[in-house]
Design an enzyme around this catalytic site. Structure first.
Site, short mmCIF file in Angstrom:
data_model
loop_
_atom_site.label_atom_id
_atom_site.label_comp_id
_atom_site.label_asym_id
_atom_site.label_seq_id
_atom_site.Cartn_x
_atom_site.Cartn_y
_atom_site.Cartn_z
N TYR A 63 7.63 -6.12 -3.50
CA TYR A 63 8.92 -6.64 -3.28
C TYR A 63 9.66 -6.66 -4.62
O TYR A 63 10.75 -7.32 -4.75
CB TYR A 63 8.46 -8.28 -3.20
CG TYR A 63 7.91 -8.26 -1.56
CD1 TYR A 63 7.51 -7.15 -1.09
CD2 TYR A 63 8.06 -9.44 -1.07
CE1 TYR A 63 6.88 -7.44 0.33
CE2 TYR A 63 7.53 -9.73 0.14
CZ TYR A 63 6.96 -8.55 0.90
OH TYR A 63 6.43 -8.91 1.91
N LYS A 71 -6.29 -3.62 -0.77
CA LYS A 71 -6.82 -2.36 -0.31
C LYS A 71 -7.00 -1.25 -1.12
O LYS A 71 -6.61 -0.27 -1.31
CB LYS A 71 -5.43 -1.89 0.70
CG LYS A 71 -5.54 -0.87 1.82
CD LYS A 71 -6.48 -1.21 2.81
CE LYS A 71 -6.56 -0.24 3.76
NZ LYS A 71 -7.70 -0.48 4.67
N ASP A 95 -7.19 -5.30 5.92
CA ASP A 95 -7.55 -5.19 7.26
C ASP A 95 -8.70 -6.01 7.74
O ASP A 95 -8.59 -6.70 8.65
CB ASP A 95 -7.75 -3.73 7.73
CG ASP A 95 -8.38 -3.12 6.86
OD1 ASP A 95 -8.80 -3.41 5.54
OD2 ASP A 95 -8.92 -1.82 7.03
N ASP A 147 2.15 -12.37 2.07
CA ASP A 147 3.24 -12.83 2.76
C ASP A 147 2.84 -12.36 4.29
O ASP A 147 3.09 -13.55 5.16
CB ASP A 147 4.56 -11.67 2.60
CG ASP A 147 5.77 -11.80 3.24
OD1 ASP A 147 5.91 -13.08 4.01
OD2 ASP A 147 6.54 -11.25 3.30
N ASP A 187 1.16 -16.10 6.78
CA ASP A 187 1.86 -16.44 8.02
C ASP A 187 0.71 -16.44 9.19
O ASP A 187 0.81 -17.51 10.13
CB ASP A 187 2.76 -15.45 8.47
CG ASP A 187 4.29 -15.91 8.07
OD1 ASP A 187 4.35 -16.55 7.17
OD2 ASP A 187 5.27 -15.33 8.49
#
Ligand code: ATP
Length: 353
Positions: free
Chosen positions: A135, A186, A219, A243, A247
């Protein structure tokens, strides 16, 4: 004296902030806090009126004169690119270096979870890095609009940036009696940033011998959050993964209408805001759920060291569920104003009762 700036903003923002204000005033009264709440006229209306998004003077005063801010929501269909929202939020985040995005996801009411058998012990706190990663806006678009178009987004990770968010997560775990911190990345594919995050996680974590360290690939974490969210206590991760996962966790623990968040610089200033947006589809109808905004009051009070007042606010939220005083999104019939007033009154009753 504690000074909090209220930025009602756009859409349902003013409605939910009014409810939060009622609750915050009562919490202050009950706990003998010398609290000043000032409304700030920032958002789409101001921008459309005089072109101001966030002036340097406003920014300096907000961060310099106040201990924290509570924002309702920003986003308005009359401002197509929502330039005002970006200027205000990013402006404050960068100026005050709000590097922690703090997102607690606690299952207050099991019936609100979409999971079949939710564990009432589910209580996860996310520490999402808030200033770097994918970001950071680094990259470019080349040969744009042609068949040879190339789009590049780069993930920025600095030692300083990773160290401070990881440290904030461990310090929070220690301060709140939690026994584990989970790093999500990851690293099997994104080896460069993964290497940095894993090394720093081990290095900082070794300073906290009583706290277990786990590392998970994003994942696998997405699956496990649905399967057994109660396993996780404190999660620290990058901007992008935080992010998405927060959620997911917010939905598991009751949905958008309930989820609060904080943009925090642990050394200085903080901005609290509901996770939900301005919800233009229901703005002005008086039916927005004020709980996320009221939960932000609890976060703000806790952040400012007023733990008892924060716990009281949590209690009044829980009581509103138990007594069925909820807005239509949760199946109730209360308006935003009624739900807010009920929680404030409940808080006051608990003071005198
Ligand atoms: P934005 O672009 O500002 O994020 P949005 O409409 O895309 O706005 P949200 O505002 O988060 O996204 O809303 C998503 C959905 O959830 C909408 O249908 C909205 O009505 C609903 N919603 C969001 N917040 C609340 C709330 N506090 N109470 C009830 N419903 C809500």
């Amino acid at each position: 004296m504690v000074r909090i700036a209220l930025i009602p903003g756009d859409g349902i923002g003013p409605e939910v902030v009014r409810a939060a204000k009622d609750v915050m005033r009562v919490a202050a009264e009950k706990h003998g806090l010398d609290l000043t709440l000032d409304d700030w006229d920032l958002g789409a209306d101001r921008y459309l009126r005089d072109g101001t998004t966030l002036s340097p003077e406003d920014r300096d005063r907000l961060v310099g004169d106040y201990d924290a801010a509570l924002l309702g929501a920003l986003g308005d269909p009359r401002v197509p690119d929502n330039v005002h929202a970006r200027d205000i939020l990013l402006g404050l985040r960068l100026f005050a270096d709000l590097y922690v995005n703090y997102r607690p996801c606690k299952l207050l009411v099991p019936a609100l979870s979409p999971l079949r058998n939710p564990d009432p012990a589910t209580d996860i706190v996310f520490f999402r890095e808030n200033t770097e990663g994918l970001y950071a806006g680094m990259g470019g678009s080349f040969k744009t609009g042609t068949a040879d178009e190339i789009a590049i987004e780069e993930s920025l990770n600095t030692y300083k940036g990773v160290e401070r968010i990881v440290r904030a997560a461990f310090e929070h775990a220690l301060a709140t009696g939690r026994t584990s911190v989970t790093l999500v990345d990851k690293a099997n594919v994104l080896a460069y940033e993964g290497g940095l995050w894993r090394r720093v996680f081990a290095e900082v974590g070794s300073e906290f011998p009583g706290i277990d360290r786990n590392a998970m690939y994003v994942d696998a974490m997405a699956m496990d959050l649905v399967r057994r969210p109660q396993r996780y206590e404190v999660v620290v991760t990058s901007n992008l993964f935080g992010d998405i996962l927060s959620d997911l966790a917010a939905q598991i623990t009751g949905g958008l209408g309930l989820a609060p968040s904080g943009n925090i610089n642990p050394q200085s200033w903080a901005l609290f805001e509901p996770v939900h947006g301005s919800a233009p589809d229901i703005a002005g109808k008086g039916i927005a759920n004020p709980v996320a905004a009221v939960a932000c009051v609890s976060l703000a009070l806790g952040h400012l060291g007023m733990e008892e007042a924060a716990a009281d606010v949590d209690d009044c939220i829980r009581a509103s569920f138990e007594e069925g005083v909820t807005t239509p999104d949760l199946g109730g019939t209360a308006t935003t104003r009624e739900a807010g007033r009920w929680m404030a009154a409940r808080l006051l009753d608990a003071a005198t009762g």
